[in-house]
Scaffold this motif. Structure first.
Motif, PDB file in Angstrom:
ATOM      1  N   UNK A  36       0.775  -1.259  -0.098  1.00 50.60           N
ATOM      2  CA  UNK A  36       0.131   0.015   0.133  1.00 50.60           C
ATOM      3  C   UNK A  36       1.007   1.208   0.042  1.00 50.60           C
ATOM      4  N   UNK A  37       1.859   1.302   0.959  1.00 52.42           N
ATOM      5  CA  UNK A  37       2.892   2.252   0.787  1.00 52.42           C
ATOM      6  C   UNK A  37       3.442   2.536  -0.378  1.00 52.42           C
ATOM      7  N   UNK A  38       4.151   1.499  -1.270  1.00 54.71           N
ATOM      8  CA  UNK A  38       4.545   1.885  -2.514  1.00 54.71           C
ATOM      9  C   UNK A  38       3.464   2.255  -3.519  1.00 54.71           C
ATOM     10  N   UNK A  39       2.546   1.748  -3.368  1.00 57.72           N
ATOM     11  CA  UNK A  39       1.212   2.244  -4.298  1.00 57.72           C
ATOM     12  C   UNK A  39       0.794   3.850  -3.955  1.00 57.72           C
ATOM     13  N   UNK A  40       0.953   3.881  -2.560  1.00 50.55           N
ATOM     14  CA  UNK A  40       0.531   5.492  -2.521  1.00 50.55           C
ATOM     15  C   UNK A  40       1.530   6.386  -2.969  1.00 50.55           C
ATOM     16  N   UNK A  41       3.175   5.969  -2.761  1.00 45.26           N
ATOM     17  CA  UNK A  41       4.145   6.874  -2.961  1.00 45.26           C
ATOM     18  C   UNK A  41       4.018   7.090  -4.857  1.00 45.26           C
ATOM     19  N   UNK A  42       3.647   5.926  -5.292  1.00 47.13           N
ATOM     20  CA  UNK A  42       3.356   6.083  -7.066  1.00 47.13           C
ATOM     21  C   UNK A  42       2.417   7.070  -7.401  1.00 47.13           C
ATOM     22  N   UNK A  43       1.284   7.044  -6.607  1.00 42.17           N
ATOM     23  CA  UNK A  43       0.341   7.940  -7.039  1.00 42.17           C
ATOM     24  C   UNK A  43       0.477   9.316  -6.571  1.00 42.17           C
ATOM     25  N   UNK A  44       1.412   9.555  -5.379  1.00 40.83           N
ATOM     26  CA  UNK A  44       1.822  10.837  -4.952  1.00 40.83           C
ATOM     27  C   UNK A  44       2.722  11.388  -6.037  1.00 40.83           C
ATOM     28  N   UNK A  45       3.632  10.483  -6.574  1.00 40.13           N
ATOM     29  CA  UNK A  45       4.574  11.021  -7.546  1.00 40.13           C
ATOM     30  C   UNK A  45       3.657  11.390  -8.942  1.00 40.13           C
ATOM     31  N   UNK A  46       2.768  10.588  -9.189  1.00 42.26           N
ATOM     32  CA  UNK A  46       2.072  10.941 -10.502  1.00 42.26           C
ATOM     33  C   UNK A  46       1.219  12.224 -10.607  1.00 42.26           C
ATOM     34  N   UNK A  47       0.633  12.407  -9.247  1.00 40.08           N
ATOM     35  CA  UNK A  47       0.081  13.692  -9.026  1.00 40.08           C
ATOM     36  C   UNK A  47       1.048  15.060  -9.241  1.00 40.08           C
ATOM     37  N   UNK A  48       2.117  14.795  -8.398  1.00 38.32           N
ATOM     38  CA  UNK A  48       3.468  15.762  -8.639  1.00 38.32           C
ATOM     39  C   UNK A  48       3.856  16.075  -9.945  1.00 38.32           C
ATOM     40  N   UNK A  49       4.139  15.064 -10.527  1.00 37.61           N
ATOM     41  CA  UNK A  49       4.406  15.178 -12.171  1.00 37.61           C
ATOM     42  C   UNK A  49       3.236  15.772 -12.795  1.00 37.61           C
ATOM     43  N   UNK A  50       2.155  15.669 -12.706  1.00 37.95           N
ATOM     44  CA  UNK A  50       1.117  15.946 -13.563  1.00 37.95           C
ATOM     45  C   UNK A  50       0.994  17.453 -13.113  1.00 37.95           C
ATOM     46  N   UNK A  51       1.152  17.919 -11.979  1.00 34.18           N
ATOM     47  CA  UNK A  51       0.947  19.385 -11.342  1.00 34.18           C
ATOM     48  C   UNK A  51       2.208  20.222 -12.292  1.00 34.18           C
ATOM     49  N   UNK A  52       3.429  19.531 -12.210  1.00 32.41           N
ATOM     50  CA  UNK A  52       4.529  20.165 -12.569  1.00 32.41           C
ATOM     51  C   UNK A  52       4.416  20.490 -14.180  1.00 32.41           C
ATOM     52  N   UNK A  53       3.685  19.452 -14.801  1.00 35.59           N
ATOM     53  CA  UNK A  53       3.768  19.614 -16.146  1.00 35.59           C
ATOM     54  C   UNK A  53       2.610  20.753 -16.813  1.00 35.59           C
ATOM     55  N   UNK A  54       1.514  20.590 -15.923  1.00 36.35           N
ATOM     56  CA  UNK A  54       0.573  21.602 -16.226  1.00 36.35           C
ATOM     57  C   UNK A  54       0.775  22.960 -15.804  1.00 36.35           C
ATOM     58  N   UNK A  55       1.592  23.400 -15.081  1.00 39.21           N
ATOM     59  CA  UNK A  55       1.893  24.609 -14.403  1.00 39.21           C
ATOM     60  C   UNK A  55       3.034  25.060 -14.865  1.00 39.21           C
ATOM     61  N   UNK A  56       3.997  24.415 -15.537  1.00 37.36           N
ATOM     62  CA  UNK A  56       5.281  24.789 -16.019  1.00 37.36           C
ATOM     63  C   UNK A  56       5.308  25.907 -17.268  1.00 37.36           C
ATOM     64  N   UNK A  57       6.309  26.732 -17.021  1.00 32.72           N
ATOM     65  CA  UNK A  57       6.499  27.931 -18.039  1.00 32.72           C
ATOM     66  C   UNK A  57       7.720  27.355 -18.947  1.00 32.72           C
ATOM     67  N   UNK A  58       7.706  27.014 -19.988  1.00 36.84           N
ATOM     68  CA  UNK A  58       8.688  26.432 -20.959  1.00 36.84           C
ATOM     69  C   UNK A  58       9.539  27.442 -21.077  1.00 36.84           C
TER      70      UNK A  58
END
Length: 167
Positions: free
Chosen positions: A51-73
């Motif tokens: 469960x911890x490994x699954x939750x860490x993966x989901x957290x990283x997915x949310x982080x990456x999605x947020x970074x991509x969505x809000x990044x200024x290229x």
């Protein structure tokens, strides 16, 4: 607030995101389901780890999605004789009385222990756009300041060899 990132940063994040969604997520869900059958969930160590490994993966997915969505290229514009993004710079720290070699990178690739300094850090902000021989004040806080001298600049490029930070 947004992060200024290069096309390479965005591409590396998208590759990691795709891998985490398409490969890791199904594997981790299966591990949780397998561990669940081992018995009492309150004392099932395998289940808790899965469960911890699954939750860490989901957290990283949310982080990456947020970074991509809000990044200024941003584009890497190389100017001759001044410090720019991905350049390797030799600095002389007057307070510590020693030289240090750093490479100026985006916030996503910073790793101070490896000499990779973000352009948004106090040192990065202070030296960006400066020339060899300049004495520059680095302001860490309103009460902590020190001077560095730029000894040399080696022009660099975004060669994709630098990994993105894990957090």
């Amino acid at each position: 607030m947004y992060d200024e990132l290069t096309e390479v940063d965005i591409r590396k994040m998208q590759e990691e995101l795709d891998h985490r969604i398409r490969v890791l997520r199904p594997e981790l869900i299966e591990e949780v389901q397998t561990a669940r059958v081992f018995g009492d969930l309150s004392e099932n160590f395998e289940y808790k780890c899965a469960k911890q490994a699954k939750n860490r993966n989901e957290s990283r997915i949310r982080y990456l999605q947020g970074m991509i969505r809000t990044a200024k290229v941003i584009e890497v514009k190389q100017q001759e004789d001044v410090v720019g993004l991905f350049d390797t710079v030799v600095l002389y720290n007057e307070m510590a009385k020693k030289e240090m070699t750093i490479r100026v990178v985006t916030t996503l690739r910073q790793d101070a222990l490896k000499g990779l300094i973000s352009k948004e850090s106090p040192v990065g902000k202070a030296i960006m756009g400066c020339k060899v021989g300049q004495r520059v004040q680095v302001e860490v806080s309103p009460t902590v300041k020190y001077f560095v001298e730029i000894r040399s600049i080696q022009k660099g490029t975004d060669d994709e060899s630098l990994a993105i930070s894990t957090y």
